[in-house]
Structure formats: structure tokens, C-alpha cells
Design a protein around this motif. Structure first.
Motif, PDB file in Angstrom:
ATOM      1  N   LEU A   1     -34.098  68.753  -4.126  1.00  0.00           N
ATOM      2  CA  LEU A   1     -33.239  68.747  -2.945  1.00  0.00           C
ATOM      3  C   LEU A   1     -31.943  68.005  -3.238  1.00  0.00           C
ATOM      4  O   LEU A   1     -30.863  68.412  -2.794  1.00  0.00           O
ATOM      5  CB  LEU A   1     -33.973  68.105  -1.769  1.00  0.00           C
ATOM      6  CG  LEU A   1     -33.191  67.976  -0.460  1.00  0.00           C
ATOM      7  CD1 LEU A   1     -32.758  69.340   0.050  1.00  0.00           C
ATOM      8  CD2 LEU A   1     -34.039  67.258   0.591  1.00  0.00           C
ATOM      9  N   ASP A   2     -32.035  66.941  -4.009  1.00  0.00           N
ATOM     10  CA  ASP A   2     -30.851  66.164  -4.357  1.00  0.00           C
ATOM     11  C   ASP A   2     -29.856  67.026  -5.148  1.00  0.00           C
ATOM     12  O   ASP A   2     -28.641  66.953  -4.922  1.00  0.00           O
ATOM     13  CB  ASP A   2     -31.261  64.942  -5.180  1.00  0.00           C
ATOM     14  CG  ASP A   2     -30.143  63.915  -5.293  1.00  0.00           C
ATOM     15  OD1 ASP A   2     -29.639  63.470  -4.243  1.00  0.00           O
ATOM     16  OD2 ASP A   2     -29.776  63.571  -6.426  1.00  0.00           O
ATOM     17  N   GLU A   3     -30.373  67.850  -6.052  1.00  0.00           N
ATOM     18  CA  GLU A   3     -29.504  68.735  -6.840  1.00  0.00           C
ATOM     19  C   GLU A   3     -28.817  69.763  -5.950  1.00  0.00           C
ATOM     20  O   GLU A   3     -27.637  70.083  -6.152  1.00  0.00           O
ATOM     21  CB  GLU A   3     -30.322  69.441  -7.921  1.00  0.00           C
ATOM     22  CG  GLU A   3     -30.788  68.519  -9.035  1.00  0.00           C
ATOM     23  CD  GLU A   3     -31.751  69.198  -9.996  1.00  0.00           C
ATOM     24  OE1 GLU A   3     -31.687  68.902 -11.205  1.00  0.00           O
ATOM     25  OE2 GLU A   3     -32.574  70.024  -9.532  1.00  0.00           O
ATOM     26  N   ILE A   4     -29.531  70.296  -4.957  1.00  0.00           N
ATOM     27  CA  ILE A   4     -28.947  71.281  -4.043  1.00  0.00           C
ATOM     28  C   ILE A   4     -27.842  70.638  -3.214  1.00  0.00           C
ATOM     29  O   ILE A   4     -26.759  71.196  -3.048  1.00  0.00           O
ATOM     30  CB  ILE A   4     -30.017  71.887  -3.122  1.00  0.00           C
ATOM     31  CG1 ILE A   4     -31.116  72.568  -3.949  1.00  0.00           C
ATOM     32  CG2 ILE A   4     -29.381  72.883  -2.152  1.00  0.00           C
ATOM     33  CD1 ILE A   4     -30.624  73.690  -4.817  1.00  0.00           C
ATOM     34  N   PHE A   5     -28.106  69.432  -2.698  1.00  0.00           N
ATOM     35  CA  PHE A   5     -27.090  68.752  -1.894  1.00  0.00           C
ATOM     36  C   PHE A   5     -25.830  68.471  -2.720  1.00  0.00           C
ATOM     37  O   PHE A   5     -24.706  68.530  -2.195  1.00  0.00           O
ATOM     38  CB  PHE A   5     -27.644  67.450  -1.315  1.00  0.00           C
ATOM     39  CG  PHE A   5     -28.148  67.580   0.095  1.00  0.00           C
ATOM     40  CD1 PHE A   5     -27.258  67.801   1.144  1.00  0.00           C
ATOM     41  CD2 PHE A   5     -29.491  67.480   0.384  1.00  0.00           C
ATOM     42  CE1 PHE A   5     -27.710  67.929   2.451  1.00  0.00           C
ATOM     43  CE2 PHE A   5     -29.960  67.612   1.687  1.00  0.00           C
ATOM     44  CZ  PHE A   5     -29.066  67.829   2.728  1.00  0.00           C
ATOM     45  N   LYS A   6     -26.002  68.170  -3.996  1.00  0.00           N
ATOM     46  CA  LYS A   6     -24.836  67.917  -4.848  1.00  0.00           C
ATOM     47  C   LYS A   6     -23.956  69.153  -4.960  1.00  0.00           C
ATOM     48  O   LYS A   6     -22.726  69.053  -5.040  1.00  0.00           O
ATOM     49  CB  LYS A   6     -25.285  67.443  -6.226  1.00  0.00           C
ATOM     50  CG  LYS A   6     -25.782  66.001  -6.242  1.00  0.00           C
ATOM     51  CD  LYS A   6     -26.254  65.586  -7.624  1.00  0.00           C
ATOM     52  CE  LYS A   6     -26.767  64.142  -7.603  1.00  0.00           C
ATOM     53  NZ  LYS A   6     -27.305  63.725  -8.939  1.00  0.00           N
ATOM     54  N   ASP A   7     -24.591  70.335  -4.967  1.00  0.00           N
ATOM     55  CA  ASP A   7     -23.823  71.583  -4.999  1.00  0.00           C
ATOM     56  C   ASP A   7     -23.041  71.794  -3.703  1.00  0.00           C
ATOM     57  O   ASP A   7     -21.972  72.407  -3.698  1.00  0.00           O
ATOM     58  CB  ASP A   7     -24.750  72.780  -5.231  1.00  0.00           C
ATOM     59  CG  ASP A   7     -25.303  72.831  -6.649  1.00  0.00           C
ATOM     60  OD1 ASP A   7     -24.676  72.234  -7.554  1.00  0.00           O
ATOM     61  OD2 ASP A   7     -26.361  73.462  -6.847  1.00  0.00           O
ATOM     62  N   PHE A   8     -23.574  71.273  -2.594  1.00  0.00           N
ATOM     63  CA  PHE A   8     -22.949  71.442  -1.285  1.00  0.00           C
ATOM     64  C   PHE A   8     -21.963  70.322  -0.961  1.00  0.00           C
ATOM     65  O   PHE A   8     -21.186  70.442  -0.015  1.00  0.00           O
ATOM     66  CB  PHE A   8     -24.026  71.447  -0.191  1.00  0.00           C
ATOM     67  CG  PHE A   8     -24.793  72.736  -0.067  1.00  0.00           C
ATOM     68  CD1 PHE A   8     -24.637  73.544   1.051  1.00  0.00           C
ATOM     69  CD2 PHE A   8     -25.673  73.147  -1.048  1.00  0.00           C
ATOM     70  CE1 PHE A   8     -25.342  74.732   1.174  1.00  0.00           C
ATOM     71  CE2 PHE A   8     -26.382  74.323  -0.934  1.00  0.00           C
ATOM     72  CZ  PHE A   8     -26.221  75.128   0.187  1.00  0.00           C
ATOM     73  N   GLU A   9     -22.028  69.243  -1.710  1.00  0.00           N
ATOM     74  CA  GLU A   9     -21.252  68.044  -1.374  1.00  0.00           C
ATOM     75  C   GLU A   9     -19.757  68.342  -1.283  1.00  0.00           C
ATOM     76  O   GLU A   9     -19.203  69.084  -2.085  1.00  0.00           O
ATOM     77  CB  GLU A   9     -21.497  66.954  -2.420  1.00  0.00           C
ATOM     78  CG  GLU A   9     -20.842  65.622  -2.098  1.00  0.00           C
ATOM     79  CD  GLU A   9     -21.183  64.556  -3.109  1.00  0.00           C
ATOM     80  OE1 GLU A   9     -20.902  63.374  -2.838  1.00  0.00           O
ATOM     81  OE2 GLU A   9     -21.731  64.897  -4.173  1.00  0.00           O
ATOM     82  N   GLY A  10     -19.117  67.738  -0.284  1.00  0.00           N
ATOM     83  CA  GLY A  10     -17.672  67.872  -0.142  1.00  0.00           C
ATOM     84  C   GLY A  10     -17.255  68.162   1.275  1.00  0.00           C
ATOM     85  O   GLY A  10     -18.061  68.160   2.208  1.00  0.00           O
ATOM     86  N   GLU A  11     -15.945  68.409   1.449  1.00  0.00           N
ATOM     87  CA  GLU A  11     -15.403  68.766   2.749  1.00  0.00           C
ATOM     88  C   GLU A  11     -15.054  70.246   2.743  1.00  0.00           C
ATOM     89  O   GLU A  11     -14.450  70.765   1.804  1.00  0.00           O
ATOM     90  CB  GLU A  11     -14.156  67.931   3.057  1.00  0.00           C
ATOM     91  CG  GLU A  11     -14.454  66.459   3.278  1.00  0.00           C
ATOM     92  CD  GLU A  11     -13.239  65.706   3.776  1.00  0.00           C
ATOM     93  OE1 GLU A  11     -12.254  66.373   4.186  1.00  0.00           O
ATOM     94  OE2 GLU A  11     -13.266  64.465   3.767  1.00  0.00           O
ATOM     95  N   TRP A  12     -15.450  70.925   3.804  1.00  0.00           N
ATOM     96  CA  TRP A  12     -15.254  72.360   3.930  1.00  0.00           C
ATOM     97  C   TRP A  12     -14.458  72.628   5.207  1.00  0.00           C
ATOM     98  O   TRP A  12     -14.830  72.174   6.282  1.00  0.00           O
ATOM     99  CB  TRP A  12     -16.603  73.070   3.991  1.00  0.00           C
ATOM    100  CG  TRP A  12     -17.521  72.748   2.844  1.00  0.00           C
ATOM    101  CD1 TRP A  12     -18.268  71.616   2.691  1.00  0.00           C
ATOM    102  CD2 TRP A  12     -17.782  73.552   1.705  1.00  0.00           C
ATOM    103  NE1 TRP A  12     -18.991  71.667   1.519  1.00  0.00           N
ATOM    104  CE2 TRP A  12     -18.703  72.866   0.892  1.00  0.00           C
ATOM    105  CE3 TRP A  12     -17.329  74.824   1.282  1.00  0.00           C
ATOM    106  CZ2 TRP A  12     -19.179  73.369  -0.309  1.00  0.00           C
ATOM    107  CZ3 TRP A  12     -17.798  75.331   0.086  1.00  0.00           C
ATOM    108  CH2 TRP A  12     -18.709  74.607  -0.700  1.00  0.00           C
ATOM    109  N   SER A  13     -13.383  73.364   5.085  1.00  0.00           N
ATOM    110  CA  SER A  13     -12.514  73.632   6.220  1.00  0.00           C
ATOM    111  C   SER A  13     -12.943  74.912   6.928  1.00  0.00           C
ATOM    112  O   SER A  13     -13.040  75.976   6.302  1.00  0.00           O
ATOM    113  CB  SER A  13     -11.065  73.783   5.743  1.00  0.00           C
ATOM    114  OG  SER A  13     -10.211  74.092   6.819  1.00  0.00           O
ATOM    115  N   ILE A  14     -13.210  74.817   8.223  1.00  0.00           N
ATOM    116  CA  ILE A  14     -13.622  75.975   9.009  1.00  0.00           C
ATOM    117  C   ILE A  14     -12.441  76.935   9.127  1.00  0.00           C
ATOM    118  O   ILE A  14     -11.338  76.544   9.521  1.00  0.00           O
ATOM    119  CB  ILE A  14     -14.124  75.550  10.396  1.00  0.00           C
ATOM    120  CG1 ILE A  14     -15.361  74.651  10.252  1.00  0.00           C
ATOM    121  CG2 ILE A  14     -14.462  76.766  11.253  1.00  0.00           C
ATOM    122  CD1 ILE A  14     -15.861  74.062  11.549  1.00  0.00           C
ATOM    123  N   THR A  15     -12.689  78.184   8.771  1.00  0.00           N
ATOM    124  CA  THR A  15     -11.590  79.147   8.667  1.00  0.00           C
ATOM    125  C   THR A  15     -11.188  79.765  10.004  1.00  0.00           C
ATOM    126  O   THR A  15     -10.112  80.306  10.140  1.00  0.00           O
ATOM    127  CB  THR A  15     -11.971  80.281   7.698  1.00  0.00           C
ATOM    128  OG1 THR A  15     -13.174  80.915   8.171  1.00  0.00           O
ATOM    129  CG2 THR A  15     -12.213  79.734   6.302  1.00  0.00           C
TER     130      THR A  15
END
Length: 322
Positions: free
Chosen positions: A210-224
Motif C-alpha cells: 500500500l505504501d508503494e501505491i500511495f507513493k505513485d499517487f503522492e502529490g498535488e493534482w489540479s481539478i480540470t
């Protein structure tokens, strides 16, 4: 004299008739009992859940046949699993050469069942002490399989590939668990046991944490859409066991990794357990393969695997990586 013989003969005939009738009834009772037993056994097998080991109440009823036990007793655990790997590879080749999604789905489920059967076989051969010690851990694992396979299903929503992807997720998790439990059984039998390096590598790649998956998702994402804000997925400073390690926030929703219901390679499903309006709500986060954007959805209701899952989405947004 003749009268006495006639009476004696009549008595003997009646006796034989009564004995024969009694024996016939006993045979009928035995036949009925056998039929009922076979029916009960069939019903039991039909209702067993997959990826389920026996609980403390019913573990005594789930045992291998004597022939199967004798066959397995003749080989080492290493040899036994090598044979399972061979069969798994054969099904894998069938999947690669399949021309229809229906065949892929069917054989993906067959591949999972191969490992699921082996898992239950190994569990049933463990000592009572090991089963008792592993019971809580095993039940947690079963819940993880359920949640993670649903997350894998949602990678394709209601598309034809969804069920095959869910089966593949179950197969990968079950294969890993088989090797974990096999180590206990090998120790009980006094056998040396090590997972082959190529198998170990495959298992690690097939079962990201789960930690590896969250690392792939980590960051800020701007709603389009309409500039509605950002989706923020960030690491938290967890200093002790049981603390949240990751947070997920968008709009008015704040969740952590402690809310995770299940996950797969490109999906995380979280549940908002604080809601009291009925069935729990779910937040599903999907990241595109290239990592350029994510889709965040929220569901109301317990069943995530409905026909046409899109129609049960309460809210859905697309966000691009900043």
C-alpha cells in the motif's frame, strides 16, 4: 407328527421372512443415509467461499481426502509447489494465447482456484497450534483479498476485463500466501524450504505494498473542471504503529490510509467509516497508467461491484498532476 413338522416349517418360514425384511430395511436405511450425506457434502462444497480457510468452529470439517494426503505426503513441500507452479504456468500460457476476453476471464479464475485449493490444503495440514496462532492473521488476509480484488475490478469499472483483473489480483495474493504458510508446514515436517529467487521476484512485483501505491499517487493534482481546487495526497509523519501514514483530501473530504478498503496497482478504495446515514460511502482513486492524471469518484452504498458501476457514482472528478 406331520402337523408338528408343518407348524415348525411355518414358524421357520415366518422367521426367515421377518429376518429378510429387517435386513432389507437396514439396507434401505443405509442407502438413504449415504445419499443424504453425499447431498450434504455437495451443498457444503457449493457454499464454501473462495480464499477462505476454516475458522476455529469449522476447521475440523475441512480436510483433504485420505488419497490426497497420502499423495502429498510422498513429496516434499518444495516438490509439491513446483508442481503447482508448473500447472500455473500452463494456464498462464492458455491465457496468453486466448482470443476472447471470456476465455481470459475463465482461465484467470481457474488460475486463482489452483492456488486457492493449495492454500486450503496446506492450511488443513498445519498443526492445531500453528492454525490457532495464525487464525487472526489469516482472517485479516482474507478481508484484504476481498477488498483488493474489488479495487482491481474497478480498474475497468464494468468492462469485460474487470472480472479477469479481479481474479488475477486474487491469484497473486493467494500465491504469495501459499508460500508463507508452506514455510510453516515445511518446518513442521523438518524440511528445508526456500522460495526460488525467480518466484520471489515475481511475487514481490505482483504484490506491491500500500505504501508503494500511495507513493505513485503522492502529490498535488489540479481539478480540470471549473477550477474546483486540488486533490492533495501527501505523506504524514507517522511516529508509531497504527498512526496514519498518508492523507487524501479533496473538496470537503479528508481521509487517510487507515480508511483504505482495498487497493491494486492503479487504484485505491477508501471508505468513510464516520458516516451514519446508512451504508458506508466509498472514495475511489484511479491513476492513469502514464501517471499524468487521476480520477477521483465517490460512491454511496456497500456493493462496489454492481452492473454498470458508473451509474452509482455520486461524484466524479478528473485531476491533472501539477
Amino acid at each position: 407328527m406331520r402337523k408338528k413338522l408343518f407348524i415348525t416349517g411355518l414358524a421357520l418360514a415366518l422367521c426367515l421372512f421377518a429376518c429378510g425384511k429387517t435386513k432389507s430395511n437396514e439396507e434401505k436405511k443405509t442407502e438413504i443415509k449415504t445419499t443424504v450425506t453425499e447431498k450434504e457434502t455437495a451443498e457444503t462444497l457449493a457454499t464454501e467461499s473462495q480464499s477462505t480457510v476454516p475458522t476455529s468452529e469449522d476447521e475440523s470439517t475441512a480436510t483433504d481426502s485420505e488419497d490426497l494426503k497420502e499423495e502429498k505426503a510422498e513429496s516434499t513441500i518444495k516438490e509439491e509447489l513446483a508442481e503447482i507452479e508448473k500447472k500455473d504456468a500452463e494456464i498462464g500460457e492458455v491465457i496468453k494465447n486466448s482470443t476472447t476476453q471470456s476465455d481470459i476471464n475463465k482461465n484467470s479464475e481457474k488460475r486463482f482456484t489452483l492456488w486457492d485449493d493449495e492454500l486450503n490444503s496446506i492450511w488443513n495440514r498445519l498443526s492445531d497450534a500453528d492454525r490457532e496462532a495464525l487464525m487472526s492473521e489469516e482472517n485479516r488476509w482474507i478481508r484484504q483479498v476481498d477488498g483488493n480484488s474489488k479495487a482491481a475490478y474497478l480498474e475497468y469499472l464494468s468492462a469485460s476485463m474487470a472480472s479477469g483483473n479481479a481474479s488475477a489480483r486474487k491469484r497473486n495474493m493467494t500465491r504469495k500466501r501459499v508460500y508463507e504458510l508452506a514455510a510453516y508446514l515445511a518446518k513442521e515436517k523438518g524440511e528445508s524450504f526456500e522460495i526460488p529467487e525467480e518466484v520471489k521476484t515475481e511475487i514481490e512485483n505482483e504484490n506491491p505494498s500500500l505504501d508503494e501505491i500511495f507513493k505513485d499517487f503522492e502529490g498535488e493534482w489540479s481539478i480540470t473542471k471549473n477550477g474546483e481546487g486540488d486533490v492533495v495526497i501527501k505523506s504524514l509523519d507517522a511516529s508509531s504503529e497504527g498512526e496514519a501514514k498518508w492523507s487524501v483530501s479533496y473538496k470537503n473530504i479528508e481521509l487517510t490510509d487507515l480508511n483504505v478498503y482495498g487497493f491494486s496497482k492503479n487504484n485505491i478504495v477508501l471508505t468513510d467509516t464516520d458516516r451514519t446515514h446508512g451504508a458506508p460511502s466509498y472514495c475511489w482513486i484511479h491513476i492513469d497508467i502514464d501517471g499524468s492524471n487521476i480520477r477521483v469518484c465517490s460512491y454511496d452504498g456497500f456493493d462496489l461491484l454492481r452492473d454498470n458501476s458508473d451509474s452509482y457514482i455520486k461524484d466524479s472528478i478528473i485531476a491533472e498532476r501539477k
